[in-house]
Enzyme design. Sequence first.
Site, PDB file in Angstrom:
ATOM      1  N   ASP A 404       3.308  -1.136   8.514  1.00  0.00           N
ATOM      2  CA  ASP A 404       3.357  -1.477   7.089  1.00  0.00           C
ATOM      3  C   ASP A 404       2.081  -2.238   6.766  1.00  0.00           C
ATOM      4  O   ASP A 404       1.917  -3.393   7.165  1.00  0.00           O
ATOM      5  CB  ASP A 404       4.600  -2.334   6.814  1.00  0.00           C
ATOM      6  CG  ASP A 404       4.756  -2.696   5.337  1.00  0.00           C
ATOM      7  OD1 ASP A 404       3.790  -2.530   4.567  1.00  0.00           O
ATOM      8  OD2 ASP A 404       5.851  -3.160   4.962  1.00  0.00           O
ATOM      9  N   HIS A 405       1.167  -1.567   6.038  1.00  0.00           N
ATOM     10  CA  HIS A 405      -0.154  -2.158   5.812  1.00  0.00           C
ATOM     11  C   HIS A 405      -0.111  -3.367   4.889  1.00  0.00           C
ATOM     12  O   HIS A 405      -1.096  -4.109   4.779  1.00  0.00           O
ATOM     13  CB  HIS A 405      -1.109  -1.094   5.246  1.00  0.00           C
ATOM     14  CG  HIS A 405      -2.500  -1.204   5.775  1.00  0.00           C
ATOM     15  ND1 HIS A 405      -2.988  -2.331   6.400  1.00  0.00           N
ATOM     16  CD2 HIS A 405      -3.538  -0.323   5.760  1.00  0.00           C
ATOM     17  CE1 HIS A 405      -4.244  -2.147   6.749  1.00  0.00           C
ATOM     18  NE2 HIS A 405      -4.607  -0.933   6.374  1.00  0.00           N
ATOM     19  N   ARG A 406       1.006  -3.592   4.191  1.00  0.00           N
ATOM     20  CA  ARG A 406       1.143  -4.805   3.392  1.00  0.00           C
ATOM     21  C   ARG A 406       1.274  -6.032   4.276  1.00  0.00           C
ATOM     22  O   ARG A 406       0.876  -7.137   3.899  1.00  0.00           O
ATOM     23  CB  ARG A 406       2.372  -4.711   2.485  1.00  0.00           C
ATOM     24  CG  ARG A 406       2.378  -3.559   1.496  1.00  0.00           C
ATOM     25  CD  ARG A 406       3.727  -3.432   0.815  1.00  0.00           C
ATOM     26  NE  ARG A 406       4.804  -3.243   1.787  1.00  0.00           N
ATOM     27  CZ  ARG A 406       6.092  -3.184   1.473  1.00  0.00           C
ATOM     28  NH1 ARG A 406       6.461  -3.292   0.202  1.00  0.00           N
ATOM     29  NH2 ARG A 406       7.012  -3.010   2.401  1.00  0.00           N
TER      30      ARG A 406
END
Length: 432
Positions: A404-406
């Site tokens: 999850d790049h967040r």
Amino acid sequence: MPIELKMPALSPTMEEGTLARWLVKEGDKVSSGDLLAEIETDKATMEFEAVDEGIVTKILVAEGTDGVKVGAVIAMIQGEDDQGAVDKGDAQPLPLAGGEQVVSTPQPVKPTIKTPLPQAGGAGGGPATPQSNDRVKASPLAKRIAGNKGLDLTTISGTGPNGRIVKADVEAISGEGRSAVVAELDRGIRRETPAPTQAIDTDIPHEVVKLSNMRKTIARRLTESKQTVPHIYLTVDVRLDALLKLRGELNASLEARGIKLSVNDMLIKALALALVQVPKCNVSFAGDNMLQYARADISVAVSVPTGLITPIIVDAANKSLSKISTEVAELAARAKDGKLQPHEYQGGTASISNMGMMGIKQFDAVINPPQAMILAVGAGEKRPYIVDNALAIATVMSATGSFDHRAIDGADGAMFMKIFKELVENPLGLVA
């Protein structure tokens, strides 16, 4: 007022279920702990039990009914406080839809799940306080579970009749790796982004197959994940020869105990240790906050006849390989029988999905929110490989991490994959 027996929430995220089978009929007397019905949730078929004594006066939802909302009235029960009046014919009947009548009663009853939770090896607080727990208004099952998990019932708000604490309340607090914040985040995502539906008009001969609750949930969750979570994928090739050699030696020593380690058991341990060494990947994105987990609970993808379920190996980094192997086998067997309890498949801090046994070389797995990563494992196969600066044949596996790049930067994900590769290629660290 008659007692309303309502559809229970058998997990923190359950919104509706299928009333699979009634275990009682109208006119039956039930006592605390008696099984009332079987409810099919999105993951399993579960039994729930009565909290108080009473007589079943009316069943309002028939067996096999789908989409029964949590909190919907499914039956009416006459409570024990008015049973003397019922026996003497003194109570006043109240009309229901269709002209049926039931006897008025003082308070509602709410069911809970039958099977008590096992003692936890991680989640939970300090020792329970029996004196205070005894004074709290709670079902016997809720008290027993709270005692096993070391929870103080005075700190829990009850959702049962008149504020009574029931099993679902205790489960929601204990969480087994899923915090209340994460559970609420999960529920919020599900409400905001339901899976789209689309009618298909076709002349091709076909059969309409009704989706199970599990398949509906899988469709919704995967849609949510792809729509709301920005995935980043990182792949490494991992040499397995040393791990396979160690596995053979360990299995020879464990044979007398009836334990046989799989490659996947060892990869679960490597994944958990890598999360401990790279804690920035052992997280969940929660809006304005980040949840940083203090232990690695690994969700293991298991294929079952109705879909996919992910039983959890709690605190896998601190368990022996033999313990992991035993737990995986036991959980997988019960998953295929639909017998897992909610705390055994809800939560987890990261997941692993292994399709190597089916010959899949490489794939990208979809993240299971609120987790922030999943590891996709392909088949180990003989490949040309550089060993000690010379071309050789080695057993190599491709592993892809979905992040999850967040919550996880590419550099942190890359460091995680590097550590995972090192642990697998130098496997003595898995038993140290």
